[in-house]
Design a protein around this motif. Structure first.
Motif, PDB file in Angstrom:
ATOM      1  N   ALA A   8     -67.462 -54.023  18.617  1.00 52.41           N
ATOM      2  CA  ALA A   8     -67.741 -53.809  17.195  1.00 52.41           C
ATOM      3  C   ALA A   8     -66.660 -52.950  16.561  1.00 52.41           C
ATOM      4  CB  ALA A   8     -69.109 -53.153  17.026  1.00 52.41           C
ATOM      5  N   PHE A   9     -66.298 -51.861  17.236  1.00 51.90           N
ATOM      6  CA  PHE A   9     -65.286 -50.958  16.703  1.00 51.90           C
ATOM      7  C   PHE A   9     -63.951 -51.661  16.532  1.00 51.90           C
ATOM      8  CE2 PHE A   9     -61.702 -48.203  18.014  1.00 51.90           C
ATOM      9  CZ  PHE A   9     -61.598 -47.454  16.848  1.00 51.90           C
ATOM     10  N   VAL A  10     -63.510 -52.432  17.534  1.00 49.65           N
ATOM     11  CA  VAL A  10     -62.217 -53.113  17.463  1.00 49.65           C
ATOM     12  C   VAL A  10     -62.177 -54.086  16.281  1.00 49.65           C
ATOM     13  CG1 VAL A  10     -60.740 -54.816  18.612  1.00 49.65           C
ATOM     14  CG2 VAL A  10     -61.580 -52.831  19.877  1.00 49.65           C
ATOM     15  N   HIS A  11     -63.228 -54.872  16.104  1.00 47.06           N
ATOM     16  CA  HIS A  11     -63.231 -55.842  15.007  1.00 47.06           C
ATOM     17  C   HIS A  11     -63.252 -55.149  13.646  1.00 47.06           C
ATOM     18  CE1 HIS A  11     -64.064 -58.885  18.079  1.00 47.06           C
ATOM     19  NE2 HIS A  11     -63.780 -59.788  17.156  1.00 47.06           N
ATOM     20  N   VAL A  12     -64.064 -54.125  13.505  1.00 47.17           N
ATOM     21  CA  VAL A  12     -64.110 -53.398  12.226  1.00 47.17           C
ATOM     22  C   VAL A  12     -62.767 -52.740  11.944  1.00 47.17           C
ATOM     23  CG1 VAL A  12     -65.153 -51.448  10.997  1.00 47.17           C
ATOM     24  CG2 VAL A  12     -66.606 -53.016  12.293  1.00 47.17           C
ATOM     25  N   ALA A  13     -62.165 -52.133  12.977  1.00 47.19           N
ATOM     26  CA  ALA A  13     -60.896 -51.431  12.797  1.00 47.19           C
ATOM     27  C   ALA A  13     -59.771 -52.394  12.436  1.00 47.19           C
ATOM     28  CB  ALA A  13     -60.543 -50.663  14.072  1.00 47.19           C
ATOM     29  N   GLU A  14     -59.695 -53.532  13.124  1.00 51.27           N
ATOM     30  CA  GLU A  14     -58.593 -54.464  12.874  1.00 51.27           C
ATOM     31  C   GLU A  14     -58.755 -55.204  11.552  1.00 51.27           C
ATOM     32  OE1 GLU A  14     -58.159 -56.886  16.458  1.00 51.27           O
ATOM     33  OE2 GLU A  14     -56.477 -55.562  16.971  1.00 51.27           O
ATOM     34  N   LEU A  15     -59.999 -55.416  11.128  1.00 51.02           N
ATOM     35  CA  LEU A  15     -60.235 -56.131   9.872  1.00 51.02           C
ATOM     36  C   LEU A  15     -60.407 -55.177   8.693  1.00 51.02           C
ATOM     37  CD1 LEU A  15     -62.737 -58.788  11.270  1.00 51.02           C
ATOM     38  CD2 LEU A  15     -60.370 -59.193  10.571  1.00 51.02           C
ATOM     39  N   SER A  16     -60.467 -53.863   8.997  1.00 52.95           N
ATOM     40  CA  SER A  16     -60.628 -52.825   7.959  1.00 52.95           C
ATOM     41  C   SER A  16     -61.871 -53.045   7.113  1.00 52.95           C
ATOM     42  CB  SER A  16     -59.391 -52.763   7.048  1.00 52.95           C
ATOM     43  OG  SER A  16     -58.238 -52.489   7.793  1.00 52.95           O
ATOM     44  N   SER A  17     -62.896 -53.643   7.702  1.00 53.36           N
ATOM     45  CA  SER A  17     -64.082 -53.978   6.911  1.00 53.36           C
ATOM     46  C   SER A  17     -65.267 -54.300   7.815  1.00 53.36           C
ATOM     47  CB  SER A  17     -63.776 -55.186   6.021  1.00 53.36           C
ATOM     48  OG  SER A  17     -64.952 -55.733   5.469  1.00 53.36           O
ATOM     49  N   PHE A  18     -66.419 -53.710   7.501  1.00 52.57           N
ATOM     50  CA  PHE A  18     -67.649 -54.083   8.203  1.00 52.57           C
ATOM     51  C   PHE A  18     -68.081 -55.497   7.784  1.00 52.57           C
ATOM     52  CE2 PHE A  18     -67.962 -49.555   9.000  1.00 52.57           C
ATOM     53  CZ  PHE A  18     -68.563 -49.500  10.251  1.00 52.57           C
ATOM     54  N   THR A  19     -67.833 -55.856   6.527  1.00 49.96           N
ATOM     55  CA  THR A  19     -68.241 -57.179   6.029  1.00 49.96           C
ATOM     56  C   THR A  19     -67.520 -58.287   6.781  1.00 49.96           C
ATOM     57  OG1 THR A  19     -68.635 -56.247   3.827  1.00 49.96           O
ATOM     58  CG2 THR A  19     -68.393 -58.642   3.987  1.00 49.96           C
ATOM     59  N   ARG A  20     -66.189 -58.165   6.880  1.00 51.98           N
ATOM     60  CA  ARG A  20     -65.417 -59.205   7.573  1.00 51.98           C
ATOM     61  C   ARG A  20     -65.749 -59.242   9.063  1.00 51.98           C
ATOM     62  NH1 ARG A  20     -61.425 -57.711   3.552  1.00 51.98           N
ATOM     63  NH2 ARG A  20     -60.602 -56.017   4.846  1.00 51.98           N
TER      64      ARG A  20
END
Length: 307
Positions: A8-20
């Motif tokens: 979860a952290f990696v995806h949020v961090a790389e996409l700069s967005s919880f929505t994406r």
């Protein structure tokens, strides 16, 4: 700390967005927010800063992101290794290439991989040799083809080939056919920054002979570096493979450096801390067998260029 939290952290961090990240992972935003918040609580560190446009990483978040990618890749590699025991060669292999190698080897590598391992996936990443060595040590990639500038902890290297370095000048520049390393100090150089393997190699040879280089400009990318050489802003020290990859196919004056010659060493590298899966081992063998003939063919073009 668990794998769900890291993913979860990696995806949020790389996409700069919880929505994406929510759309990619198929989880609700509140669920992702809970996972990341629990990770922050477990580590006693703030990893993300929320703002009106999304999220940005804190310093602690930047450090964890680099390690998290390696951890998740190693978990995936372990799962693939277990699958490979059943006789199938599927899974995911990540290969890193130095920019000069990537320009002539990426297409052949991907084509050969898909032919030999149709059930598997490959990711090819381009990066400076210093970055590739770090990614190997952290487990983010399985293997790399990079410039060898000396001992690198946690990384095993095997020489593929070496390349002679030349003084590169604009076509009408007055320059002899050969210069000594000591004479290199006379020329204003356009050279990559200190993290670049070519810069390390040239400065190492110069320091051994007590030569003070004249650094006029620092440019990391080869195409704009060649543009500046062509405009007369200075000279470069590069292998001729870099000239052959020039998208504008220009001719430059190439002066041999002697006493001593400068040769770059290109090696295939793997981590000695992270075991390779059966698929990754096969892919590394294929990588070596694909690149060597390509380099031999390019060497013939180099000889023709110098003729």
């Amino acid at each position: 700390m668990n794998l769900d939290q890291l993913e979860a952290f990696v995806h949020v961090a790389e996409l700069s967005s919880f929505t994406r990240a929510s759309a990619i992972l198929g989880r609700t935003q509140p669920a992702l927010s809970r996972l990341v918040r629990q990770l922050e609580v477990d580590l006693r560190q703030n990893l993300l800063r929320r703002n009106g446009r999304g999220v940005v990483l804190t310093e602690a978040g930047k450090v964890l992101l680099e390690h998290s990618k390696g951890i998740l890749h190693q978990v995936e590699a372990a799962q693939n290794a277990l699958k490979n025991l059943q006789g199938t060669l599927d899974g995911h292999v990540r290969i890193g290439l130095a920019p000069s190698v990537a320009r002539f080897a990426t297409m052949a590598l991907v084509r050969g991989f898909q032919t030999q391992f149709p059930q598997a996936n490959i990711t090819v990443s381009e990066g400076l040799s210093s970055y590739l060595a770090e990614w190997l040590a952290m487990g983010r990639i399985d293997a790399a083809v990079l410039y060898d500038t000396g001992e690198t902890p946690l990384v095993d290297k095997r020489l593929l080939f070496s390349e002679e370095m030349f003084l590169i000048s604009k076509p009408d520049a007055p320059a002899p056919a050969t210069i000594t390393l000591a004479e290199l100090a006379r020329y204003p150089l356009i050279i990559p920054g200190r993290l670049h393997a070519i810069r390390t190699l040239v400065e190492m040879h110069a320091a051994e002979r007590g030569v003070q280089l004249n650094i006029a400009l620092e440019i990391d990318a080869v195409p704009p570096l060649l543009d500046l050489v062509d405009e007369g802003y200075g000279h470069a020290v590069l292998p001729l493979n870099a000239i052959l990859a020039d998208p504008r196919q220009r001719r430059f004056r190439c002066t041999r450096i002697a006493d001593p010659a400068i040769r770059s060493r290109v090696a295939i590298a793997t981590s000695n801390q992270h075991p390779l899966s059966r698929l990754a081992n096969r892919a590394v063998a294929m990588l070596e067998s694909e690149i060597m003939p390509l380099y031999a063919a390019r060497q013939q073009n180099i000889d023709a260029y110098l003729a």
